[in-house]
Write a protein that holds these residues in place. Structure first.
Motif, PDB file in Angstrom:
ATOM      1  N   THR A  30       0.847  -1.184   0.000  1.00 55.76           N
ATOM      2  CA  THR A  30       0.000   0.000   0.000  1.00 55.76           C
ATOM      3  C   THR A  30       0.889   1.243   0.000  1.00 55.76           C
ATOM      4  OG1 THR A  30      -0.099   0.331   2.403  1.00 55.76           O
ATOM      5  CG2 THR A  30      -1.608  -1.295   1.453  1.00 55.76           C
ATOM      6  N   GLU A  31       0.265   2.420  -0.126  1.00 54.99           N
ATOM      7  CA  GLU A  31       1.036   3.663  -0.050  1.00 54.99           C
ATOM      8  C   GLU A  31       1.711   3.798   1.311  1.00 54.99           C
ATOM      9  OE1 GLU A  31      -2.139   3.449  -1.007  1.00 54.99           O
ATOM     10  OE2 GLU A  31      -2.550   4.723  -2.756  1.00 54.99           O
ATOM     11  N   TYR A  32       0.977   3.479   2.372  1.00 57.24           N
ATOM     12  CA  TYR A  32       1.550   3.557   3.716  1.00 57.24           C
ATOM     13  C   TYR A  32       2.725   2.605   3.865  1.00 57.24           C
ATOM     14  CZ  TYR A  32      -2.206   6.396   5.762  1.00 57.24           C
ATOM     15  OH  TYR A  32      -3.079   7.417   6.070  1.00 57.24           O
ATOM     16  N   GLU A  33       2.554   1.409   3.344  1.00 53.14           N
ATOM     17  CA  GLU A  33       3.600   0.401   3.476  1.00 53.14           C
ATOM     18  C   GLU A  33       4.884   0.851   2.789  1.00 53.14           C
ATOM     19  OE1 GLU A  33       4.152  -4.417   2.746  1.00 53.14           O
ATOM     20  OE2 GLU A  33       2.260  -3.410   2.291  1.00 53.14           O
ATOM     21  N   LYS A  82       5.917   3.829   2.360  1.00 56.43           N
ATOM     22  CA  LYS A  82       6.515   4.867   3.194  1.00 56.43           C
ATOM     23  C   LYS A  82       7.226   4.256   4.394  1.00 56.43           C
ATOM     24  CE  LYS A  82       5.305   8.879   6.048  1.00 56.43           C
ATOM     25  NZ  LYS A  82       4.198   9.753   6.523  1.00 56.43           N
ATOM     26  N   PHE A  83       6.557   3.343   5.083  1.00 58.72           N
ATOM     27  CA  PHE A  83       7.132   2.745   6.290  1.00 58.72           C
ATOM     28  C   PHE A  83       8.386   1.934   5.970  1.00 58.72           C
ATOM     29  CE2 PHE A  83       2.527   2.631   7.986  1.00 58.72           C
ATOM     30  CZ  PHE A  83       2.649   3.933   8.442  1.00 58.72           C
ATOM     31  N   PRO A 117       9.551  -2.080  10.476  1.00 55.99           N
ATOM     32  CA  PRO A 117       9.078  -3.438  10.200  1.00 55.99           C
ATOM     33  C   PRO A 117       7.557  -3.478  10.061  1.00 55.99           C
ATOM     34  CG  PRO A 117       9.643  -3.215  12.514  1.00 55.99           C
ATOM     35  CD  PRO A 117      10.071  -1.938  11.854  1.00 55.99           C
ATOM     36  N   ILE A 118       7.094  -4.348   9.192  1.00 55.15           N
ATOM     37  CA  ILE A 118       5.670  -4.532   8.950  1.00 55.15           C
ATOM     38  C   ILE A 118       5.246  -5.886   9.512  1.00 55.15           C
ATOM     39  CG2 ILE A 118       3.863  -4.655   7.202  1.00 55.15           C
ATOM     40  CD1 ILE A 118       5.309  -1.916   7.426  1.00 55.15           C
ATOM     41  N   CYS A 119       4.188  -5.877  10.302  1.00 56.03           N
ATOM     42  CA  CYS A 119       3.633  -7.117  10.851  1.00 56.03           C
ATOM     43  C   CYS A 119       2.538  -7.636   9.924  1.00 56.03           C
ATOM     44  CB  CYS A 119       3.049  -6.869  12.240  1.00 56.03           C
ATOM     45  SG  CYS A 119       4.208  -6.198  13.453  1.00 56.03           S
ATOM     46  N   ARG A 120       2.474  -8.940   9.811  1.00 58.92           N
ATOM     47  CA  ARG A 120       1.468  -9.539   8.926  1.00 58.92           C
ATOM     48  C   ARG A 120       1.008 -10.885   9.450  1.00 58.92           C
ATOM     49  NH1 ARG A 120       0.522 -13.279   4.984  1.00 58.92           N
ATOM     50  NH2 ARG A 120      -0.709 -12.595   3.161  1.00 58.92           N
TER      51      ARG A 120
END
Length: 214
Positions: free
Chosen positions: A191-194, A196-197, A203-206
């Motif tokens: 996503t757009e947010y992802e 950026k982060f 780190p992204i949690c999934r």
């Protein structure tokens, strides 16, 4: 960041061919709207629409529906929805609390929850989209093999979600607290947010969650 209102946004959204205004009329009949019997995936909180339109472009044999309750956000998704070849994606302007008015039991194959509002205060826990009140709604509209795909940058929300999901009898798989350094990043749509982060090294949690139906 607070988004400014776009002049004429209500009219632009209402008149757009990919925005469904009479969504409750299609309950149990969404495949008639799409003109095929392909599985239906939904994104709750579609934002500017990059994620869901990318999926629609890459998966023409899947139908997609995005939920976005804020007109000033949804109007910014119109450019992504305007791609002429994307006949397998629509958007709905409404709150997900009404999801049972829009879909019949077992009508949905997959639900995407991407970077939902974490509602950090404990007194607002019921507003989190992984609270068990929402899980009960999701369970009704998901097919027997249906599942939730959830991503967030908020560790507190992720731990809360794991607890809610497992406490209420859902199963989890492909769980990671650092998606982009895991085995599950292959095929991931950002996503757009992802974007950026990730560029900031966050780190992204999934996880994926499903309820075994008897």
């Amino acid at each position: 960041m607070r988004l400014r209102n776009v002049k004429g946004s209500d009219e632009k959204v209402s008149e757009h061919s990919r925005i469904i205004e009479n969504e409750k009329d299609y309950k149990g009949k969404w495949n008639e709207k799409f003109g095929n019997d392909n599985p239906i995936h939904i994104e709750i909180g579609m934002g500017k629409g990059k994620f869901i339109t990318t999926l629609a472009k890459n998966n023409p044999n899947i139908n997609y529906i995005g939920f976005e309750k804020f007109t000033k956000v949804l109007v910014r998704a119109l450019d992504n929805l305007d791609e002429e070849e994307l006949y397998n994606v629509y958007a709905i302007r409404m709150d997900v609390e009404q999801i049972l008015d829009v879909f019949e039991e077992g009508e949905i194959e997959r639900i995407y929850l991407n970077f939902s509002d974490p509602w950090p205060k404990d007194r607002h826990a019921k507003r989190r989209l992984t609270h068990h009140d929402f899980l009960e709604r999701y369970e009704k509209v998901l097919s027997p093999n249906g599942r939730i795909c959830f991503k967030t940058d908020n560790k507190h929300l992720f731990e809360f979600s794991l607890e809610e999901i497992e406490k209420h009898g859902w199963k989890t798989e492909k769980v990671t607290r650092d998606l982009h350094n895991s085995d599950y990043v292959e095929g991931n749509t950002m996503t757009e947010y992802e974007e950026k982060f990730v560029s900031l090294g966050m780190p992204i949690c999934r996880l994926e969650a499903f309820k075994e139906k008897i």
